[in-house]
Write a protein that holds these residues in place. Sequence first.
Motif, mmCIF file in Angstrom:
data_model
loop_
_atom_site.group_PDB
_atom_site.id
_atom_site.type_symbol
_atom_site.label_atom_id
_atom_site.label_comp_id
_atom_site.label_asym_id
_atom_site.label_seq_id
_atom_site.Cartn_x
_atom_site.Cartn_y
_atom_site.Cartn_z
ATOM 1 N N ARG A 176 0.830 -1.213 0.000
ATOM 2 C CA ARG A 176 0.000 0.000 0.000
ATOM 3 C C ARG A 176 0.864 1.262 0.000
ATOM 4 N NH1 ARG A 176 -3.211 -3.201 3.290
ATOM 5 N NH2 ARG A 176 -2.421 -2.256 5.204
ATOM 6 N N SER A 177 1.961 1.226 0.731
ATOM 7 C CA SER A 177 2.872 2.372 0.767
ATOM 8 C C SER A 177 3.464 2.629 -0.630
ATOM 9 C CB SER A 177 3.987 2.102 1.776
ATOM 10 O OG SER A 177 4.918 3.157 1.767
ATOM 11 N N TRP A 178 3.868 1.583 -1.311
ATOM 12 C CA TRP A 178 4.393 1.733 -2.678
ATOM 13 C C TRP A 178 3.293 2.200 -3.631
ATOM 14 C CZ3 TRP A 178 9.153 1.679 -4.905
ATOM 15 C CH2 TRP A 178 10.230 1.303 -4.099
ATOM 16 N N ASP A 179 2.072 1.703 -3.440
ATOM 17 C CA ASP A 179 0.968 2.136 -4.305
ATOM 18 C C ASP A 179 0.755 3.649 -4.188
ATOM 19 O OD1 ASP A 179 0.604 -0.534 -5.032
ATOM 20 O OD2 ASP A 179 -1.121 -0.836 -3.691
ATOM 21 N N VAL A 180 0.845 4.176 -2.964
ATOM 22 C CA VAL A 180 0.712 5.619 -2.749
ATOM 23 C C VAL A 180 1.874 6.350 -3.428
ATOM 24 C CG1 VAL A 180 0.805 7.441 -0.978
ATOM 25 C CG2 VAL A 180 -0.639 5.413 -0.623
ATOM 26 N N TYR A 181 3.075 5.823 -3.277
ATOM 27 C CA TYR A 181 4.248 6.418 -3.918
ATOM 28 C C TYR A 181 4.053 6.491 -5.435
ATOM 29 C CZ TYR A 181 8.958 6.504 -5.954
ATOM 30 O OH TYR A 181 10.056 6.796 -6.714
ATOM 31 N N PHE A 182 3.623 5.376 -6.044
ATOM 32 C CA PHE A 182 3.424 5.360 -7.494
ATOM 33 C C PHE A 182 2.341 6.352 -7.922
ATOM 34 C CE2 PHE A 182 4.911 0.719 -7.343
ATOM 35 C CZ PHE A 182 6.202 1.050 -7.705
ATOM 36 N N LYS A 183 1.265 6.397 -7.164
ATOM 37 C CA LYS A 183 0.177 7.314 -7.496
ATOM 38 C C LYS A 183 0.669 8.758 -7.482
ATOM 39 C CE LYS A 183 -4.587 8.362 -6.304
ATOM 40 N NZ LYS A 183 -5.733 8.002 -5.489
ATOM 41 N N LYS A 184 1.448 9.113 -6.463
ATOM 42 C CA LYS A 184 1.988 10.477 -6.377
ATOM 43 C C LYS A 184 2.977 10.750 -7.506
ATOM 44 C CE LYS A 184 1.340 11.251 -1.474
ATOM 45 N NZ LYS A 184 1.971 11.448 -0.166
ATOM 46 N N ARG A 185 3.835 9.787 -7.804
ATOM 47 C CA ARG A 185 4.813 9.989 -8.876
ATOM 48 C C ARG A 185 4.108 10.208 -10.216
ATOM 49 N NH1 ARG A 185 10.343 8.785 -8.740
ATOM 50 N NH2 ARG A 185 10.168 9.683 -10.826
ATOM 51 N N LEU A 186 3.067 9.440 -10.473
ATOM 52 C CA LEU A 186 2.332 9.611 -11.730
ATOM 53 C C LEU A 186 1.585 10.941 -11.750
ATOM 54 C CD1 LEU A 186 0.935 6.009 -12.288
ATOM 55 C CD2 LEU A 186 2.758 7.140 -13.580
ATOM 56 N N ALA A 187 1.024 11.324 -10.621
ATOM 57 C CA ALA A 187 0.257 12.568 -10.558
ATOM 58 C C ALA A 187 1.139 13.796 -10.756
ATOM 59 C CB ALA A 187 -0.470 12.668 -9.220
ATOM 60 N N TYR A 188 2.373 13.744 -10.263
ATOM 61 C CA TYR A 188 3.247 14.908 -10.337
ATOM 62 C C TYR A 188 4.317 14.798 -11.414
ATOM 63 C CZ TYR A 188 0.929 16.286 -6.099
ATOM 64 O OH TYR A 188 -0.025 16.637 -5.191
ATOM 65 N N MET A 189 4.230 13.775 -12.251
ATOM 66 C CA MET A 189 5.187 13.619 -13.335
ATOM 67 C C MET A 189 4.939 14.693 -14.384
ATOM 68 S SD MET A 189 5.944 10.203 -15.585
ATOM 69 C CE MET A 189 6.537 9.324 -14.153
ATOM 70 N N PRO A 190 5.993 15.354 -14.817
ATOM 71 C CA PRO A 190 5.792 16.346 -15.875
ATOM 72 C C PRO A 190 5.114 15.707 -17.083
ATOM 73 C CG PRO A 190 8.029 16.428 -15.029
ATOM 74 C CD PRO A 190 7.375 15.220 -14.432
ATOM 75 N N PRO A 191 4.148 16.390 -17.677
ATOM 76 C CA PRO A 191 3.420 15.782 -18.785
ATOM 77 C C PRO A 191 4.344 15.553 -19.981
ATOM 78 C CG PRO A 191 2.854 18.088 -18.570
ATOM 79 C CD PRO A 191 3.734 17.745 -17.417
ATOM 80 N N MET A 192 4.446 14.294 -20.402
ATOM 81 C CA MET A 192 5.262 13.949 -21.541
ATOM 82 C C MET A 192 4.613 12.874 -22.383
ATOM 83 S SD MET A 192 9.269 13.712 -21.308
ATOM 84 C CE MET A 192 10.183 14.592 -22.488
ATOM 85 N N GLU A 193 3.960 11.991 -21.855
ATOM 86 C CA GLU A 193 3.263 10.946 -22.593
ATOM 87 C C GLU A 193 2.270 10.267 -21.683
ATOM 88 O OE1 GLU A 193 4.346 11.384 -26.336
ATOM 89 O OE2 GLU A 193 3.329 9.529 -25.818
ATOM 90 N N ILE A 194 1.981 10.890 -20.551
ATOM 91 C CA ILE A 194 1.144 10.214 -19.569
ATOM 92 C C ILE A 194 -0.310 10.194 -20.020
ATOM 93 C CG2 ILE A 194 0.701 12.204 -18.077
ATOM 94 C CD1 ILE A 194 1.194 10.162 -15.739
ATOM 95 N N ALA A 195 -0.860 9.032 -19.932
ATOM 96 C CA ALA A 195 -2.279 8.844 -20.235
ATOM 97 C C ALA A 195 -2.981 8.597 -18.908
ATOM 98 C CB ALA A 195 -2.454 7.661 -21.173
#
Length: 189
Positions: free
Chosen positions: A166-185
């Motif tokens: 669950r801790s890693w899931d939160v980390y991934f969610k935050k990383r995806l949410a704050y990733m500079p837009p480049m190809e994120i869907a």
Amino acid sequence: MGFRFMGVICITGLLLCVLNKARAQEGYHRLSLNDFRGDPRSDGDNAIAYTHCSIDYRYHVMAENNHYNLSFDVKLILDRSQSWLDKKRVQSQRMLTDIIKHEQGHYIIAYMEQQEILRIANRTHFDANYQAEANAIFNRIHTKYEQLTVNYDTDTRHMQDNVQQRSWDVYFKKRLAYMPPMEIADSGY
């Protein structure tokens, strides 16, 4: 998770280019059972599933007056024929969901690597030693994400530790949410 790192160099020659350019050819992908088409294997780590991703990078060199601009093509490849899930060991729909969610984490790590390569390569100024410089960028970033993969599986004990998962899931969610837009869907996370 398997991770293969491929590098191919394409030299275009003496062409004028104003800026380095980088592009990804495959955007973010949400894993499903259909992504695991390979035959289950036992590598001694008791894994129930394996996600095989690789990064393929290519670049073209444009040079003028000892100034080198590189145009990058960085692909994240999910090899479905090498990715597998041992369905015989899946005991419930909930377990299947948890397995795919854990494997999604491996895919996200590969995706984060691809995106970082794109960002760093795009803002790097290269000199006549561009080949070594580009390889050093790729190798440094790849080593970083290989270690992140090891940490992920160690911390979660291959998804067996629910609190750490669950801790890693939160980390991934935050990383995806704050990733500079480049190809994120839409991550669906």
